[in-house]
Design an enzyme around this catalytic site. Structure first.
Site, PDB file in Angstrom:
ATOM      1  N   LYS A 171       0.861  -1.178   0.000  1.00  0.00           N
ATOM      2  CA  LYS A 171       0.000   0.000   0.000  1.00  0.00           C
ATOM      3  C   LYS A 171       0.901   1.234   0.000  1.00  0.00           C
ATOM      4  CE  LYS A 171      -2.107   3.089   1.834  1.00  0.00           C
ATOM      5  NZ  LYS A 171      -2.099   4.534   1.424  1.00  0.00           N
ATOM      6  N   GLY A 224       6.444   5.468   8.713  1.00  0.00           N
ATOM      7  CA  GLY A 224       5.619   6.671   8.734  1.00  0.00           C
ATOM      8  C   GLY A 224       5.653   7.331  10.092  1.00  0.00           C
ATOM      9  N   SER A 225       4.590   8.040  10.421  1.00  0.00           N
ATOM     10  CA  SER A 225       4.550   8.805  11.659  1.00  0.00           C
ATOM     11  C   SER A 225       4.352   7.897  12.865  1.00  0.00           C
ATOM     12  CB  SER A 225       3.412   9.829  11.610  1.00  0.00           C
ATOM     13  OG  SER A 225       2.155   9.174  11.696  1.00  0.00           O
ATOM     14  N   VAL A 228       0.505   7.129  13.517  1.00  0.00           N
ATOM     15  CA  VAL A 228      -0.073   6.081  12.681  1.00  0.00           C
ATOM     16  C   VAL A 228       0.559   4.734  13.013  1.00  0.00           C
ATOM     17  CG1 VAL A 228      -0.425   5.279  10.310  1.00  0.00           C
ATOM     18  CG2 VAL A 228      -0.647   7.706  10.849  1.00  0.00           C
ATOM     19  N   GLY A 229       1.845   4.740  13.360  1.00  0.00           N
ATOM     20  CA  GLY A 229       2.498   3.493  13.735  1.00  0.00           C
ATOM     21  C   GLY A 229       1.846   2.830  14.925  1.00  0.00           C
ATOM     22  N   GLU A 246       9.144   1.776  11.516  1.00  0.00           N
ATOM     23  CA  GLU A 246      10.163   2.830  11.443  1.00  0.00           C
ATOM     24  C   GLU A 246       9.415   4.149  11.477  1.00  0.00           C
ATOM     25  OE1 GLU A 246      11.898   5.769  10.478  1.00  0.00           O
ATOM     26  OE2 GLU A 246      12.229   5.006   8.444  1.00  0.00           O
ATOM     27  N   CYS A 280      13.326  10.609   7.321  1.00  0.00           N
ATOM     28  CA  CYS A 280      13.124  10.172   8.702  1.00  0.00           C
ATOM     29  C   CYS A 280      14.386  10.317   9.529  1.00  0.00           C
ATOM     30  CB  CYS A 280      12.631   8.730   8.731  1.00  0.00           C
ATOM     31  SG  CYS A 280      13.652   7.586   7.786  1.00  0.00           S
ATOM     32  N   GLU A 379       9.402  16.287  15.534  1.00  0.00           N
ATOM     33  CA  GLU A 379       9.854  16.041  14.173  1.00  0.00           C
ATOM     34  C   GLU A 379       9.116  16.997  13.228  1.00  0.00           C
ATOM     35  OE1 GLU A 379      10.874  12.230  11.417  1.00  0.00           O
ATOM     36  OE2 GLU A 379       8.889  12.247  12.335  1.00  0.00           O
TER      37      GLU A 379
END
Length: 478
Positions: A171, A224-225, A228-229, A246, A280, A379
């Site tokens: 995705k 990702g963020s 969301v992780g 990650e 990142c 971040e």
């Protein structure tokens, strides 16, 4: 405008709903992609299971490796097509996009060569027993990649998953799906069996959520963020499947008076401005020993003032950020610095003839930022570098470890003892001494600690994450 379709079970599959794809260099729609959801994800997962039960599951490791090496060749053949696609989709300068295409090819080349080299062990045990370990694929795995390095991230996660014999449901981010779809075309051309690689495009809260929670998925890889992780890991936990996360960072570059300051300055500026700071592992904090703080920040300021921002095709130092939301986010941090009275030491400039509706942010250097300020803790994911003054090694270590993240760190010193002490003391997944990123080597394991996630990608280590160890104990008598 015809929409790009999903790639499921070796065929292109459309749908009524679509999403626009905007070019961040000028903010205009350039394509449309299919808006997949739970149904398309379910179809892709079923196709993955069919592949595992069929031709793909029957291939031996060497045969998988040969397919991957063929795919690497095709990526190199189409490198310019992919680079142009990536530049238009993400806003990258063409030089960076070309590099990304080559790195993607290298991932498939590296893991193609490694596919038949994942060895188990034999374990000394009681007389009359032979005991061994073997690595097997998880089965059908979900891979969710971010929008900042679509080509690289797809190669980084998909290649080791395939090398270990898994079927993949990919995705890509809705902002930047085009290169992943082209890779699916190349995989089919290379001869990958139907269902071994499936690509479903759509929104994270729809297609991504359906993938993370699907009961037919046996492993999830997400970049990702952090927010969301956490959702991804929570969804996966309900199905008790492993997850590789990650989740970004707030990585420090620690600079001491005895360092090669010219080399450090060059690398530090690149480490925060590459890909418009949307990396990142970007070195977003520079932690400077007090005795050189003024002179070193003056050098950094000069370098920042020389930077130019433009469209991807203009191929300047930086391109735009990926979308309007990201542009507003990054600019809000710069505005916060001004409201709080922080010192703006330097800003880069927009190049000439830059499209007026693009998502451009001038690279910004901010000085004497308190270590606990939001700009030093959060971040930003843009070309914003905060400079922090420290007295000595002890304070540098405290500041370096003083965020919730732990992805990467740089140390600049000629003192080997100091470098070793800090390398061990900094809580980070990777530490670079007198360099940063080591050229982005595909061979080097990569991942974080603390709020930056868990699990490792890249290098040989990534293969173990995409495999399950099985112990076999055979009783055969003495």
């Amino acid at each position: 405008m015809n929409a790009h379709q999903h790639f499921i079970g070796g065929t292109w599959v459309g749908g009524e709903a679509t999403l626009p794809v905007l070019n961040p260099s000028h903010g205009q729609e350039m394509a449309r992609i299919a808006r997949g959801g739970a149904k398309e994800i379910d179809d892709a997962v079923k196709a993955g299971h069919a592949a595992m039960d069929g031709e793909w599951g029957r291939l031996d490791a060497a045969s998988r490796g040969r397919l991957m090496l063929k795919l690497a060749e095709l990526i190199r053949r189409d490198a310019e097509i992919l680079a142009k696609m990536e530049s238009e989709d993400v806003g990258k300068p063409m030089t960076l996009a070309r590099n990304d295409a080559q790195v993607c090819a290298r991932y498939f080349e590296y893991y193609g060569g490694a596919a038949d080299k994942v060895h188990g062990d034999t374990i000394p045990f009681q007389n009359g027993f032979t005991v061994m370990t073997v690595y097997e694929p998880h089965g059908v795995v979900g891979v969710i990649v971010p929008w900042n390095y679509p080509l690289q991230m797809t190669g980084r996660s998909v290649a080791p998953a395939l090398a270990m014999g898994n079927a993949v449901v990919l995705k890509p981010a809705e902002d930047t799906s085009l290169s992943a779809l082209h890779l699916a075309t190349l995989a089919a051309e290379a001869g990958f069996p139907a269902g071994s690689l499936n690509v479903v495009t759509g929104l994270g809260e729809e297609a991504g959520a359906a993938l993370a929670s699907h009961t037919g998925i046996h492993h999830i890889s997400f970049t990702g963020s952090r927010e969301v992780g956490v959702l991804i890991q929570s969804a996966a936990a309900k199905n008790t499947i492993p997850v590789t996360l990650e989740l970004g960072g707030k990585s420090p570059q620690v600079v001491f008076a005895d360092a090669d300051l010219s080399e450090a300055g060059t690398v530090i500026v690149k480490a925060i401005t590459q890909n418009a700071g949307q990396t990142c592992s970007a070195g977003s904090r520079v932690v400077i020993e007090d005795k050189i703080y003024d002179s070193f920040t003056a050098d950094l300021a000069k370098r920042f003032k020389d930077l130019r921002v433009g469209s991807g095709e203009q191929d300047l130092d930086l391109g735009p950020v990926v979308n309007a939301k990201q542009c507003e986010r990054v600019q809000s941090y710069i505005d916060l610095a001004r409201r709080d009275g922080l010192t703006i030491l330097a800003e880069g400039e927009l190049g000439t003839n830059v499209p007026g509706d693009g998502y451009y942010v001038r690279p910004t250097l901010i000085g004497d930022v308190p270590p606990d300020h939001r700009l030093a803790q959060e971040e930003i994911f843009g070309p914003v570098l905060v400079a922090i003054r420290v007295r000595d090694e002890a304070e540098a270590l405290k500041v370096a470890n003083g965020t919730e993240y732990g992805l990467a760190a740089g140390i600049w010193t000629q003192d080997l003892g100091k470098a070793l002490r800090l390398s061990k003391g900094i809580k980070s997944g990777q530490v670079f001494v007198n360099n940063y990123g080591a050229g982005g080597g595909v061979e080097l394991p990569f991942g974080g600690v603390k709020g930056s996630g868990h699990g490792r990608e890249k290098g040989f280590e990534a293969l173990y994450g995409f495999g399950a160890m099985k112990m076999i104990a055979i009783k055969h008598g003495v």
